[in-house]
Motif scaffolding. Structure first.
Motif, PDB file in Angstrom:
ATOM      1  N   ARG A  96       0.981   7.978  -6.537  1.00  0.00           N
ATOM      2  CA  ARG A  96       0.175   9.208  -6.515  1.00  0.00           C
ATOM      3  C   ARG A  96       0.921  10.333  -5.829  1.00  0.00           C
ATOM      4  NH1 ARG A  96      -1.548  13.415  -6.340  1.00  0.00           N
ATOM      5  NH2 ARG A  96      -3.697  14.183  -6.143  1.00  0.00           N
ATOM      6  N   PHE A  97       1.590  10.025  -4.724  1.00  0.00           N
ATOM      7  CA  PHE A  97       2.339  11.034  -3.971  1.00  0.00           C
ATOM      8  C   PHE A  97       3.818  10.696  -4.083  1.00  0.00           C
ATOM      9  CE2 PHE A  97      -1.757  10.319  -1.838  1.00  0.00           C
ATOM     10  CZ  PHE A  97      -2.326  11.583  -1.982  1.00  0.00           C
ATOM     11  N   THR A  98       4.471  11.321  -5.027  1.00  0.00           N
ATOM     12  CA  THR A  98       5.853  10.935  -5.362  1.00  0.00           C
ATOM     13  C   THR A  98       6.828  11.197  -4.220  1.00  0.00           C
ATOM     14  OG1 THR A  98       6.157  13.108  -6.409  1.00  0.00           O
ATOM     15  CG2 THR A  98       5.519  11.267  -7.834  1.00  0.00           C
ATOM     16  N   LEU A 115       0.833  -1.201   0.000  1.00  0.00           N
ATOM     17  CA  LEU A 115       0.000   0.000   0.000  1.00  0.00           C
ATOM     18  C   LEU A 115       0.871   1.254   0.000  1.00  0.00           C
ATOM     19  CD1 LEU A 115      -2.780  -1.030   2.561  1.00  0.00           C
ATOM     20  CD2 LEU A 115      -3.037  -0.777   0.079  1.00  0.00           C
ATOM     21  N   PHE A 116       1.984   1.200   0.735  1.00  0.00           N
ATOM     22  CA  PHE A 116       2.915   2.319   0.785  1.00  0.00           C
ATOM     23  C   PHE A 116       3.518   2.570  -0.599  1.00  0.00           C
ATOM     24  CE2 PHE A 116       6.939   4.427   1.792  1.00  0.00           C
ATOM     25  CZ  PHE A 116       6.550   5.349   2.747  1.00  0.00           C
ATOM     26  N   VAL A 117       3.907   1.481  -1.270  1.00  0.00           N
ATOM     27  CA  VAL A 117       4.472   1.606  -2.620  1.00  0.00           C
ATOM     28  C   VAL A 117       3.418   2.148  -3.587  1.00  0.00           C
ATOM     29  CG1 VAL A 117       5.396   0.317  -4.583  1.00  0.00           C
ATOM     30  CG2 VAL A 117       6.191  -0.198  -2.276  1.00  0.00           C
TER      31      VAL A 117
END
Length: 241
Positions: free
Chosen positions: A174-176, A167-169
Motif C-alpha cells: 500500500r505504501f511503496t 506486516l511490514f512487507v
C-alpha cells in the motif's frame, strides 16, 4: 548481476541442476526425520515438514536461474532442512515431548546463519538472492519459535513478534516507500539477535512463566521500536525526494 546465455537448453539444464540440489536436500530432510523420530513422530508432523521444505525448495528453483547453488546457498538450503524439522515438530505439539532436541535444532539453524554469509564473502559469491533467501529463512524460523511459545505457554500476542516482518512487507504493497532499501544498522542487527535469544530462553522448560512473558514482551517492544525507526526514516526519505 549474473550474465548467462538465455537459451531454452541452458535454462532448462540449470533449472534441473537447481532442482537436483533441492531434491538432495529433501533426502537429507527424510534421513534427519528418520534419525530423530522425536521431532516427527506422526504422519501430520511429516506432512508439515515436507510441505514446508517443498515450498522453500519450489521458490528456490523458481527464483535461482543460475544452476548449481554454490556453497553459501547450499548452507542456507541445509538451514531450510532444519527449519522444516522445526515446523514439522509443531504439529500436534510434538515438540513439547522433545523440547531440548527441538531447541537444539533451532539453535543449529541460527548458528549456520553466520556460516552462509561468511562463505558468500569468502568465495565472492554474494548475491541479492542469497541475502533474501537467508533473511526469509530467519523470518520463518522466528515465526515458528513464536508459534511454539504460543502453543507452550503464552497467549496469541506473541505471534506478533514473528508476524511484524510480514506486516511490514504487506504494508509496502500500500505504501511503496516502505519497499525502498534501508541503510546498514547495528541497531537492527542487535534487535534481531535479542529477539531470537529472548525466544529461545523463553522456550526452555527452566524458565518460569513470569520470566517467559517478560522475555517475549521485551522482544516485541524492541522489535516494534526498530521497525518504527526504519519506517520513520523511509517516510522522511520519500517525502524529502
Amino acid at each position: 548481476m549474473y550474465l548467462f546465455t538465455n537459451t531454452p537448453t541452458v535454462t532448462t539444464t540449470r533449472r534441473w541442476q537447481t532442482a537436483m540440489e533441492v531434491f538432495l536436500g529433501g533426502i537429507a530432510l527424510v534421513l534427519s526425520g528418520w534419525l530423530l523420530p522425536g521431532l516427527l513422530p506422526g504422519p501430520l508432523n511429516w506432512g508439515v515438514a515436507i510441505f514446508c521444505y517443498a515450498l522453500i525448495g519450489g521458490l528456490v528453483t523458481t527464483y535461482w536461474p543460475h544452476g548449481l547453488l554454490g556453497w553459501a546457498n547450499r548452507v542456507t538450503l541445509a538451514r531450510a532442512v532444519l527449519v522444516a524439522l522445526v515446523a514439522g515438530a509443531l504439529a500436534n505439539q510434538a515438540f513439547m515431548a522433545a523440547i531440548w532436541l527441538w531447541l537444539a535444532i533451532a539453535i543449529l539453524a541460527l548458528l549456520l546463519d553466520g556460516v552462509d554469509g561468511w562463505l558468500a564473502r569468502r568465495t565472492q559469491s554474494a548475491s541479492p538472492f542469497g541475502a533474501r533467501f537467508d533473511m526469509e529463512l530467519d523470518a520463518l524460523l522466528i515465526m515458528l519459535l513464536c508459534v511454539g511459545l504460543w502453543l507452550e505457554s503464552i497467549s496469541g500476542w506473541v505471534v506478533l513478534i514473528g508476524g511484524m516482518r510480514y506486516l511490514f512487507v504487506a504494508a509496502g504493497w500500500r505504501f511503496t516507500w516502505l519497499t525502498q532499501p534501508l541503510f546498514a544498522s547495528m541497531r537492527r542487527k542487535t534487535v534481531c539477535v535479542w529477539q531470537v535469544v529472548a525466544l529461545l530462553l523463553a522456550l526452555t522448560p527452566l524458565t518460569s512463566s513470569g520470566v517467559t512473558e517478560m522475555l517475549a514482551l521485551s522482544a516485541l517492544l524492541s522489535l516494534a521500536y526498530s521497525f518504527g525507526v526504519d519506517a520513520w526514516w523511509l517516510y522522511r526519505q520519500a517525502h524529502a525526494r
